[in-house]
Design a protein around this motif. Structure first.
Motif, PDB file in Angstrom:
ATOM      1  N   VAL A  94       0.864  -1.176   0.000  1.00 23.31           N
ATOM      2  CA  VAL A  94       0.000   0.000   0.000  1.00 23.31           C
ATOM      3  C   VAL A  94       0.901   1.227   0.000  1.00 23.31           C
ATOM      4  O   VAL A  94       1.889   1.274   0.733  1.00 23.31           O
ATOM      5  CB  VAL A  94      -0.907   0.021   1.254  1.00 23.31           C
ATOM      6  N   GLY A  95       0.574   2.193  -0.829  1.00 29.93           N
ATOM      7  CA  GLY A  95       1.255   3.483  -0.796  1.00 29.93           C
ATOM      8  C   GLY A  95       0.341   4.464  -0.090  1.00 29.93           C
ATOM      9  O   GLY A  95      -0.685   4.865  -0.641  1.00 29.93           O
ATOM     10  N   TYR A  96       0.682   4.808   1.143  1.00 28.14           N
ATOM     11  CA  TYR A  96      -0.180   5.681   1.944  1.00 28.14           C
ATOM     12  C   TYR A  96       0.231   7.136   1.753  1.00 28.14           C
ATOM     13  O   TYR A  96       1.376   7.517   1.996  1.00 28.14           O
ATOM     14  CB  TYR A  96      -0.102   5.304   3.422  1.00 28.14           C
ATOM     15  N   ASP A  97      -0.715   7.941   1.322  1.00 30.81           N
ATOM     16  CA  ASP A  97      -0.494   9.368   1.101  1.00 30.81           C
ATOM     17  C   ASP A  97      -0.891  10.123   2.367  1.00 30.81           C
ATOM     18  O   ASP A  97      -2.073  10.227   2.689  1.00 30.81           O
ATOM     19  CB  ASP A  97      -1.328   9.834  -0.094  1.00 30.81           C
ATOM     20  N   ALA A  98       0.094  10.638   3.084  1.00 32.71           N
ATOM     21  CA  ALA A  98      -0.175  11.324   4.352  1.00 32.71           C
ATOM     22  C   ALA A  98      -0.905  12.649   4.140  1.00 32.71           C
ATOM     23  O   ALA A  98      -1.645  13.092   5.014  1.00 32.71           O
ATOM     24  CB  ALA A  98       1.130  11.555   5.106  1.00 32.71           C
ATOM     25  N   TYR A  99      -0.714  13.280   2.986  1.00 31.00           N
ATOM     26  CA  TYR A  99      -1.362  14.568   2.740  1.00 31.00           C
ATOM     27  C   TYR A  99      -2.876  14.404   2.619  1.00 31.00           C
ATOM     28  O   TYR A  99      -3.639  15.131   3.250  1.00 31.00           O
ATOM     29  CB  TYR A  99      -0.790  15.223   1.484  1.00 31.00           C
ATOM     30  N   THR A 100      -3.308  13.454   1.800  1.00 30.17           N
ATOM     31  CA  THR A 100      -4.746  13.231   1.622  1.00 30.17           C
ATOM     32  C   THR A 100      -5.294  12.223   2.631  1.00 30.17           C
ATOM     33  O   THR A 100      -6.496  11.993   2.679  1.00 30.17           O
ATOM     34  CB  THR A 100      -5.057  12.719   0.205  1.00 30.17           C
ATOM     35  N   GLN A 101      -4.402  11.618   3.397  1.00 38.08           N
ATOM     36  CA  GLN A 101      -4.752  10.598   4.384  1.00 38.08           C
ATOM     37  C   GLN A 101      -5.575   9.482   3.753  1.00 38.08           C
ATOM     38  O   GLN A 101      -6.649   9.114   4.228  1.00 38.08           O
ATOM     39  CB  GLN A 101      -5.467  11.223   5.575  1.00 38.08           C
ATOM     40  N   SER A 102      -5.037   8.968   2.655  1.00 38.38           N
ATOM     41  CA  SER A 102      -5.701   7.884   1.942  1.00 38.38           C
ATOM     42  C   SER A 102      -4.655   7.023   1.239  1.00 38.38           C
ATOM     43  O   SER A 102      -3.475   7.366   1.201  1.00 38.38           O
ATOM     44  CB  SER A 102      -6.681   8.445   0.913  1.00 38.38           C
TER      45      SER A 102
END
Length: 113
Positions: A94-102
């Motif tokens: 999973v690539g978790y995007d901390a900016y969009t929190q998704s």
């Protein structure tokens, strides 16, 4: 009298994550996808689950997300370590995007038996 459809029964085929409907990826294609996750600044995360529970909402973490990881080889070695520890489980990244929190990306790397 129960409803009778004249269209037919079109069941959705269960697929595994983003690339589940495509032919299996080569090792180089998997590496390219992981490199893309890292290049986007997303945090890679390795998860696993037994195939009988693969459609469940939650998969088990292999370890905590690799916050700030820039080395492709570290992520690949953790994927392989998880697969060795759980050879009968599905293993995904999973690539978790901390900016969009998704989740920015998510796909199965190793399919369980």
């Amino acid at each position: 009298m129960p409803f009778q459809s004249t269209v037919g029964d079109y069941q959705t085929v269960a697929t595994l994550e983003t690339f589940g409907f495509l032919p299996p990826m080569t090792q180089d294609e998997i590496y390219d996808q992981i490199a893309y996750i890292i290049a986007q600044g997303w945090s890679p995360l390795v998860e696993h689950v037994h195939p009988s529970n693969s459609m469940a909402t939650y998969w088990s973490y292999w370890k905590l997300p690799f916050f700030g990881e820039k080395d492709l080889n570290v992520v690949v070695s953790e994927l392989e370590a998880c697969h060795r520890a759980y050879p009968d489980h599905h293993v995904r990244i999973v690539g978790y995007d901390a900016y969009t929190q998704s989740q920015g990306a998510c796909f199965v790397v190793f399919e369980g038996r």
